[in-house]
Design a protein around this motif. Structure first.
Motif, mmCIF file in Angstrom:
data_model
loop_
_atom_site.group_PDB
_atom_site.id
_atom_site.type_symbol
_atom_site.label_atom_id
_atom_site.label_comp_id
_atom_site.label_asym_id
_atom_site.label_seq_id
_atom_site.Cartn_x
_atom_site.Cartn_y
_atom_site.Cartn_z
ATOM 1 N N VAL A 13 0.839 -1.202 0.000
ATOM 2 C CA VAL A 13 0.000 0.000 0.000
ATOM 3 C C VAL A 13 0.872 1.249 0.000
ATOM 4 O O VAL A 13 0.775 2.087 -0.885
ATOM 5 C CB VAL A 13 -0.966 0.011 1.207
ATOM 6 N N ARG A 88 4.392 3.476 -3.375
ATOM 7 C CA ARG A 88 3.319 3.242 -4.332
ATOM 8 C C ARG A 88 2.846 4.559 -4.937
ATOM 9 O O ARG A 88 2.894 5.613 -4.294
ATOM 10 C CB ARG A 88 2.134 2.555 -3.651
ATOM 11 N N ASP A 163 -4.438 -3.848 0.621
ATOM 12 C CA ASP A 163 -4.210 -4.369 -0.727
ATOM 13 C C ASP A 163 -4.489 -5.865 -0.825
ATOM 14 O O ASP A 163 -4.305 -6.454 -1.885
ATOM 15 C CB ASP A 163 -2.764 -4.100 -1.163
ATOM 16 N N SER A 164 -4.910 -6.491 0.286
ATOM 17 C CA SER A 164 -5.122 -7.937 0.269
ATOM 18 C C SER A 164 -6.453 -8.295 0.927
ATOM 19 O O SER A 164 -6.957 -7.558 1.783
ATOM 20 C CB SER A 164 -3.989 -8.647 1.030
ATOM 21 N N ALA A 180 -9.671 -0.706 -0.854
ATOM 22 C CA ALA A 180 -8.593 -1.555 -1.348
ATOM 23 C C ALA A 180 -7.923 -0.902 -2.554
ATOM 24 O O ALA A 180 -8.600 -0.371 -3.431
ATOM 25 C CB ALA A 180 -9.126 -2.925 -1.735
ATOM 26 N N PRO A 182 -5.244 -2.484 -4.927
ATOM 27 C CA PRO A 182 -4.366 -3.598 -5.289
ATOM 28 C C PRO A 182 -3.171 -3.131 -6.098
ATOM 29 O O PRO A 182 -3.273 -2.210 -6.901
ATOM 30 C CB PRO A 182 -5.275 -4.511 -6.119
ATOM 31 N N TRP A 183 -2.027 -3.775 -5.871
ATOM 32 C CA TRP A 183 -0.826 -3.392 -6.609
ATOM 33 C C TRP A 183 -0.683 -4.174 -7.909
ATOM 34 O O TRP A 183 0.193 -3.892 -8.710
ATOM 35 C CB TRP A 183 0.425 -3.556 -5.750
#
Length: 214
Positions: A13, A88, A163-164, A180, A182-183
């Motif tokens: 994140v 990020r 992110d999970s 969320a 996500p990467w």
């Protein structure tokens, strides 16, 4: 109309260390000539016991335990990849506009502190809650409950960013709303329980989450 107290996960994140760590595992799987199963990979996301999951999977596939020198090689690859991991996208803009922020991570304090200082971001966070603070990590809510207690706010006055799926579950179990980010695009389907899924932290508008607008 105050902004929510922003509670950010760290790996994946704030910093791209989640991707870097998984790439280091991909390096070891490739070196050993074993496919890195998508299910194992997904199970490692946001999991403080992810290394044990990968080691058990490799042992089962190889028919033997992972050798000490192989495990040491992977850790060296992880250190090198994570040591160069950037923040990020959108992190610095978000931290400049957020009223109050804290980190809530299952990772050890030294890991989080080290990377925040490397990236020049430590000053933005009022405090850190890390895996050193409790034996019960995500998806359990303990880390988030500790963060709320330290912040002195209720769940309605805070917002989690994860992110999970495990992170989203932990935030919701603590009564928090959770966004969320996500990467990797493939992470999005597993995040359906989040209150919103955004492509970047730069797309997070904190005004939408002010208490009297909820």
């Amino acid at each position: 109309m105050p902004q929510p107290f922003l509670l950010l996960d760290f790996d994946g994140v704030v910093c791209d260390t989640e991707r870097a760590a998984l790439l280091a595992w991909q390096d070891l799987y490739d070196r050993l000539g074993v496919p890195f199963d998508a299910g194992v990979r997904a199970g490692m996301l946001g999991n403080s016991a992810g290394a044990h999951l990968a080691l058990a999977d490799l042992a089962a596939r190889l028919g033997r335990p992972v050798a000490d020198d192989e495990w040491a090689w992977q850790r060296e690859r992880r250190a090198a990849r994570c040591g160069a991991a950037p923040a990020r996208p959108g992190v610095e803009r978000l931290l400049r506009t957020a009223r109050t922020t804290a980190i809530v991570s299952s990772s050890p304090a030294a890991w989080v502190e080290g990377h925040l200082r490397r990236l020049g971001l430590r000053r933005h966070f009022a405090f850190l809650v890390t895996g050193d603070d409790t034996d019960h990590h995500k998806p359990r809510p303990d880390l988030y409950l500790l963060a709320l207690a330290r912040a002195g706010v209720g769940a309605d006055d805070a917002l989690a960013v994860e992110d999970s799926p495990k992170g989203v579950a932990a935030a919701h179990a603590a009564g928090l709303r959770c966004v969320a980010v996500p990467w990797e695009p493939s992470g999005a389907p597993g995040l359906a329980d989040a209150d919103a899924v955004l492509p970047s932290l730069g797309d997070l508008d904190l005004r939408r989450y002010q208490r009297d607008e909820v």
